[in-house]
Design an enzyme around this catalytic site. Structure first.
Site, mmCIF file in Angstrom:
data_model
loop_
_atom_site.group_PDB
_atom_site.id
_atom_site.type_symbol
_atom_site.label_atom_id
_atom_site.label_comp_id
_atom_site.label_asym_id
_atom_site.label_seq_id
_atom_site.Cartn_x
_atom_site.Cartn_y
_atom_site.Cartn_z
ATOM 1 N N SER A 121 57.456 -97.828 -6.631
ATOM 2 C CA SER A 121 58.144 -97.482 -5.378
ATOM 3 C C SER A 121 58.044 -95.994 -5.093
ATOM 4 O O SER A 121 57.984 -95.169 -6.015
ATOM 5 C CB SER A 121 59.614 -97.872 -5.536
ATOM 6 O OG SER A 121 60.387 -97.259 -4.545
ATOM 7 N N TYR A 145 67.662 -96.759 -9.439
ATOM 8 C CA TYR A 145 66.553 -97.639 -9.046
ATOM 9 C C TYR A 145 65.212 -96.898 -9.194
ATOM 10 O O TYR A 145 64.286 -97.386 -9.836
ATOM 11 C CB TYR A 145 66.745 -98.119 -7.602
ATOM 12 C CG TYR A 145 65.517 -98.776 -7.040
ATOM 13 C CD1 TYR A 145 65.115 -100.024 -7.501
ATOM 14 C CD2 TYR A 145 64.738 -98.141 -6.070
ATOM 15 C CE1 TYR A 145 63.965 -100.624 -7.008
ATOM 16 C CE2 TYR A 145 63.595 -98.738 -5.574
ATOM 17 C CZ TYR A 145 63.208 -99.983 -6.047
ATOM 18 O OH TYR A 145 62.066 -100.566 -5.557
ATOM 19 N N LYS A 149 61.866 -97.434 -11.944
ATOM 20 C CA LYS A 149 60.455 -97.618 -11.562
ATOM 21 C C LYS A 149 59.572 -96.582 -12.270
ATOM 22 O O LYS A 149 58.490 -96.901 -12.750
ATOM 23 C CB LYS A 149 60.311 -97.511 -10.042
ATOM 24 C CG LYS A 149 60.941 -98.666 -9.285
ATOM 25 C CD LYS A 149 60.116 -99.922 -9.449
ATOM 26 C CE LYS A 149 60.714 -101.116 -8.757
ATOM 27 N NZ LYS A 149 59.917 -102.347 -8.924
#
Ligand code: UDP
Length: 332
Positions: A121, A145, A149
């Site tokens: 991402s 988050y 990643k």
């Protein structure tokens, strides 16, 4: 292509992007094999290849899958993906997105499966210091988050050095749109993403759309994002798979259109396409939202031969609107 190159394990293959990936793999002559726990995925979206229900860290199930059929490569889409939730519940994000992925990777190595394509991402970059964001941009994620990643990218690098894992990390900007055939679309529970929420408002399923902040340093004061169609993301995966299959090695690629649209522009475009009224309500900024995220995808174009087809926001929203209109309650 030899048969043993055809089976692709798609982890998270019942989700928004994973299910569309399976359709594309199948069209290209591959056999997708789906592993999904159906917490967020939809059984109705698994229409191609064999389906296993379970978690990506269920090593017994992975043993079964890897021994039942030869797997050429693993595509990994099974991540929790809500930035706000990751701030409130970091534990489940590190558990699912990192620890479970680690077990998946270990299981792959144990079974001599060494090709891995990872859905990364643009959240790995954090607050941009340069726009558009290229692969060399500093990586300072600002929420759990994004950190999960980046950690998986780093783990995959370490597995490459130690165990010969060949991998491609594809860093999506804002995934959007629906299957142009109208068969598959975006149905998150709960929904937090802008485009499906705006379309829900157009359908009258929500009274209005909340705009998270109009005091950003952008032309109209709302946040700017780079929306990229799931068809173009799926094509990038196929090209990455081809690269690995031809022995041209892995890599890390930013996948965006290189063009940003503000929240207001998204709403205006959705109004035009749907022909419906969409009421807006201005609210506070959402924590962790950078003002502007726009990707530079030159590397993917040069090394993978990637050519995004949906370069206009209106074309992206049109596919999403077609699906939304025909599936007002999602897959239910
Ligand atoms: N956004 C908004 N209202 C909403 C949902 C999102 O104003 O109800 C904004 C959000 O602040 C961001 C943009 O829309 O600037 C895209 O958000 P989304 O959650 O779709 O994707 P993200 O950029 O967080 O991955």
């Amino acid at each position: 292509m030899a048969d043993n190159k055809k089976n692709i394990l798609v982890v998270g293959g019942a989700g928004y992007i994973g299910s569309y990936m399976c359709k594309c793999l199948s069209k290209e002559g591959y056999t997708p094999i789906v592993l999904d726990n159906l917490i967020y995925g939809h059984r109705q979206a698994v229409k191609w290849g064999k389906f296993y229900q379970g978690n990506l860290d269920d090593t017994d199930l992975l043993d079964k899958i890897f021994t039942e059929q030869p797997i050429f490569a693993v595509f990994h889409f099974a991540a929790y993906c809500y930035v706000g939730e990751s701030v409130e519940k970091p534990g489940i994000y590190y558990e699912n997105n990192v620890a479970a992925t680690l077990r998946l990777l270990q299981s792959m190595i144990d079974h001599d499966v060494r090709k891995f394509i990872f859905s990364s991402s643009c959240a790995i970059f954090g607050e941009p210091v340069q726009i558009p964001i290229s692969e060399t941009h500093p990586k300072n994620p600002i929420n759990p988050y994004g950190r999960t990643k980046l950690m998986v990218e780093q783990i995959a690098d370490d597995f490459s050095h130690a165990h010969g894992l060949e991998h491609v990390c594809l860093r999506y900007f804002n995934a959007a749109g629906a299957d142009p055939d109208g068969e598959l679309g975006e149905d998150h529970q709960p929904e937090t993403h802008l485009i499906p929420l705006v379309l829900d408002a157009a359908l009258g399923k929500r009274p209005s759309i909340q705009i998270f902040g109009d005091d950003y340093p952008t032309e109209d004061g709302t946040c700017i994002r780079d929306y990229i169609h799931i068809e173009d993301l799926a094509q990038a995966h196929l090209l990455a798979l081809q690269k690995l299959a031809e022995g041209r090695g892995g890599g890390k690629y930013n996948l965006g259109n290189g063009k940003g649209y503000s929240v207001m522009e998204v709403i205006e475009t959705a109004k035009k396409i749907s022909g419906r009224k969409i009421l807006c309500q201005m609210v506070e900024r959402r924590a962790g939202d950078p003002a502007r995220l726009v990707g530079a995808s030159q590397k993917a174009k040069e090394e993978l031969g990637w050519k995004p087809k949906f370069t206009e926001l209106s074309d992206i929203i049109e596919t999403a609107w077609n699906w939304h209109r025909q599936h007002p309650d999602g897959y239910k």
